[in-house]
Design an enzyme around this catalytic site. Structure first.
Site, mmCIF file in Angstrom:
data_model
loop_
_atom_site.group_PDB
_atom_site.id
_atom_site.type_symbol
_atom_site.label_atom_id
_atom_site.label_comp_id
_atom_site.label_asym_id
_atom_site.label_seq_id
_atom_site.Cartn_x
_atom_site.Cartn_y
_atom_site.Cartn_z
ATOM 1 C CB THR A 101 -4.008 -41.935 17.594
ATOM 2 O OG1 THR A 101 -4.743 -40.763 17.244
ATOM 3 C CG2 THR A 101 -4.805 -43.170 17.209
ATOM 4 C CE LYS A 176 -7.616 -40.858 15.679
ATOM 5 N NZ LYS A 176 -7.916 -39.647 14.945
ATOM 6 C CE LYS A 244 0.277 -43.469 15.720
ATOM 7 N NZ LYS A 244 -0.716 -42.566 16.281
HETATM 8 P P1 NAP Z 1 3.864 -34.920 15.049
HETATM 9 O O1 NAP Z 1 3.830 -33.684 14.224
HETATM 10 O O2 NAP Z 1 4.877 -35.988 14.767
HETATM 11 O O3 NAP Z 1 3.982 -34.464 16.590
HETATM 12 C C1 NAP Z 1 4.322 -35.298 17.653
HETATM 13 C C2 NAP Z 1 5.218 -34.483 18.575
HETATM 14 O O4 NAP Z 1 5.449 -35.247 19.775
HETATM 15 C C3 NAP Z 1 6.584 -34.184 17.935
HETATM 16 O O5 NAP Z 1 6.880 -32.816 18.083
HETATM 17 C C4 NAP Z 1 7.523 -35.078 18.736
HETATM 18 O O6 NAP Z 1 8.808 -34.556 18.927
HETATM 19 C C5 NAP Z 1 6.831 -35.139 20.081
HETATM 20 N N1 NAP Z 1 7.250 -36.329 20.816
HETATM 21 C C6 NAP Z 1 7.247 -37.627 20.395
HETATM 22 N N2 NAP Z 1 7.720 -38.416 21.360
HETATM 23 C C7 NAP Z 1 8.028 -37.622 22.397
HETATM 24 C C8 NAP Z 1 8.577 -37.862 23.667
HETATM 25 N N3 NAP Z 1 8.885 -39.104 24.058
HETATM 26 N N4 NAP Z 1 8.761 -36.810 24.487
HETATM 27 C C9 NAP Z 1 8.462 -35.549 24.088
HETATM 28 N N5 NAP Z 1 7.955 -35.259 22.892
HETATM 29 C C10 NAP Z 1 7.738 -36.283 22.053
HETATM 30 O O7 NAP Z 1 2.440 -35.643 15.027
HETATM 31 P P2 NAP Z 1 0.974 -34.998 14.982
HETATM 32 O O8 NAP Z 1 0.484 -34.994 13.581
HETATM 33 O O9 NAP Z 1 0.928 -33.758 15.804
HETATM 34 O O10 NAP Z 1 0.168 -36.177 15.716
HETATM 35 C C11 NAP Z 1 0.263 -36.403 17.109
HETATM 36 C C12 NAP Z 1 -0.651 -37.577 17.475
HETATM 37 O O11 NAP Z 1 -1.998 -37.259 17.127
HETATM 38 C C13 NAP Z 1 -0.327 -38.892 16.745
HETATM 39 O O12 NAP Z 1 -0.572 -39.978 17.588
HETATM 40 C C14 NAP Z 1 -1.310 -38.882 15.579
HETATM 41 O O13 NAP Z 1 -1.592 -40.196 15.129
HETATM 42 C C15 NAP Z 1 -2.516 -38.214 16.211
HETATM 43 N N6 NAP Z 1 -3.423 -37.468 15.319
HETATM 44 C C16 NAP Z 1 -2.924 -36.703 14.314
HETATM 45 C C17 NAP Z 1 -3.812 -36.009 13.481
HETATM 46 C C18 NAP Z 1 -3.325 -35.153 12.336
HETATM 47 O O14 NAP Z 1 -4.135 -34.830 11.454
HETATM 48 N N7 NAP Z 1 -2.074 -34.739 12.306
HETATM 49 C C19 NAP Z 1 -5.189 -36.103 13.695
HETATM 50 C C20 NAP Z 1 -5.656 -36.854 14.749
HETATM 51 C C21 NAP Z 1 -4.759 -37.552 15.560
HETATM 52 P P3 NAP Z 1 9.845 -34.274 17.727
HETATM 53 O O15 NAP Z 1 9.598 -32.830 17.394
HETATM 54 O O16 NAP Z 1 11.170 -34.547 18.312
HETATM 55 O O17 NAP Z 1 9.488 -35.229 16.595
#
Ligand code: NAP
Length: 294
Positions: A101, A176, A244
């Site tokens: 997102t 979104k 965010k």
């Molecule tokens: P998350 O658990 O924080 O996962 C993000 C992953 O991306 C982490 O493992 C992070 O690494 C990695 N990352 C961040 N920057 C990076 C980079 N520059 N290079 C390589 N890897 C990188 O978040 P999430 O819940 O999966 O959400 C991911 C996205 O989807 C977000 O934008 C969120 O707003 C969106 N989203 C989430 C949900 C939900 O319910 N969770 C639903 C819809 C949309 P590290 O392991 O080092 O932190």
């Protein structure tokens, strides 16, 4: 997991709560999978199942399609536009799909830069939470070129149940934002409904049962409501990611000269939650502000 040699190699960057499941479905479907994550240890489970790990996004030149599911727009910028980034190293004909997102403006900028080098870029954020990712039931809203969308469809179908092309680059992110704006007021409404039920001396869990199949039913009420009542604030969807998203939506609304008081209020309440140190909660943690005792 057995790889299907007829399927193209696919890259996946960002193996957090969402990406771990989404990449796993592609592996299950037989795609030769290449993975990278900022914290390298997060690749281990997928590597054990047959994926190949890389140290940098630059290593993904072998992939016909690369999917990204990182955290913030700044992460997207780094992965796409950095010196070791995807746009600097992808071959012409590659399709890059950002499912983070992120900002509609950034999505349009990345697509324009990609087009200069024959690289198709889609913005394809998702809704449905960690449960939707686990069950491959995500709603996927896509912006970008229709031919690229059609090419990516078999991959989307492995991760989602509702897949829609919404318009040119940036349209997926705008969709979104519409989703997050609806959630902002719905999560406040759910907290207020449960706080009211308790104050009125009702069994709030029974209230959820009674009203959950009626007109108030929603993911917030039906899935997060019971967690609120149990005091289960473990993330699903992180508070800091929702803050965010609301920041992006408020900036876009301002640009469109649109007043969205529900969104503005939700942002204030979530800011208060963050000030109290709960940015790593799931969004149901908002119930803390309404006296969340179980
Ligand atoms: P998350 O658990 O924080 O996962 C993000 C992953 O991306 C982490 O493992 C992070 O690494 C990695 N990352 C961040 N920057 C990076 C980079 N520059 N290079 C390589 N890897 C990188 O978040 P999430 O819940 O999966 O959400 C991911 C996205 O989807 C977000 O934008 C969120 O707003 C969106 N989203 C989430 C949900 C939900 O319910 N969770 C639903 C819809 C949309 P590290 O392991 O080092 O932190």
């Amino acid at each position: 997991m057995t790889q299907d040699p007829r399927l193209p190699p696919v890259g996946f960057i960002g193996l957090g709560i969402m990406g771990q499941h989404m990449a796993g479905h592609l592996l299950d479907a037989g795609y030769p999978l290449h993975v990278y994550n900022r914290t390298a240890s997060r690749t281990a489970a997928l590597v054990e199942r047959g994926a190949t790990a890389h140290d940098t996004p630059a290593g993904f030149a072998c992939c016909e399609v690369v999917i990204t599911m990182v955290g913030y727009p700044s992460d997207v910028e780094q992965v796409y536009l950095g010196a070791e980034g995807l746009l600097a190293h992808a071959k012409a004909g590659t399709t890059l799909i950002d499912m983070t997102t992120s900002s509609p403006e950034l999505a349009a900028r990345i697509a324009a830069l990609g087009a200069e080098n024959g690289i198709g870029c889609l913005d394809a954020p998702v809704s449905g939470g960690d449960v939707g990712a686990r069950d491959a039931k995500l709603a996927i809203m896509v912006g970008g070129d229709v031919a690229d969308f059609n090419r990516a469809m078999p991959l989307f179908q492995k991760m989602g149940a509702k897949i829609a092309h919404m318009g040119p680059a940036g349209a997926g992110q705008h969709t979104k934002m519409a989703n997050q704006i609806a959630i902002a007021s719905t999560v406040m409404g759910t907290c207020e409904s449960l706080a009211y039920a308790r104050a009125a001396g009702l069994d709030a869990a029974q209230v959820l049962e009674a009203i959950g199949t009626g007109a108030a039913g929603s993911f917030q009420l039906n899935v997060l409501g019971p967690k609120m009542l149990k005091g289960d604030f473990a993330p699903g969807f992180f508070v800091h990611h929702f803050v965010k998203d609301m920041s992006i939506a408020l900036a876009e609304a301002e640009r469109l000269k649109l007043d969205l008081p529900g969104l503005a209020l939700a942002r204030k309440l979530f800011d208060r939650l963050v000030e109290q140190g709960h940015d790593q909660d799931g969004t149901q943690g908002l119930f803390r502000l309404y006296g969340a005792s179980t």
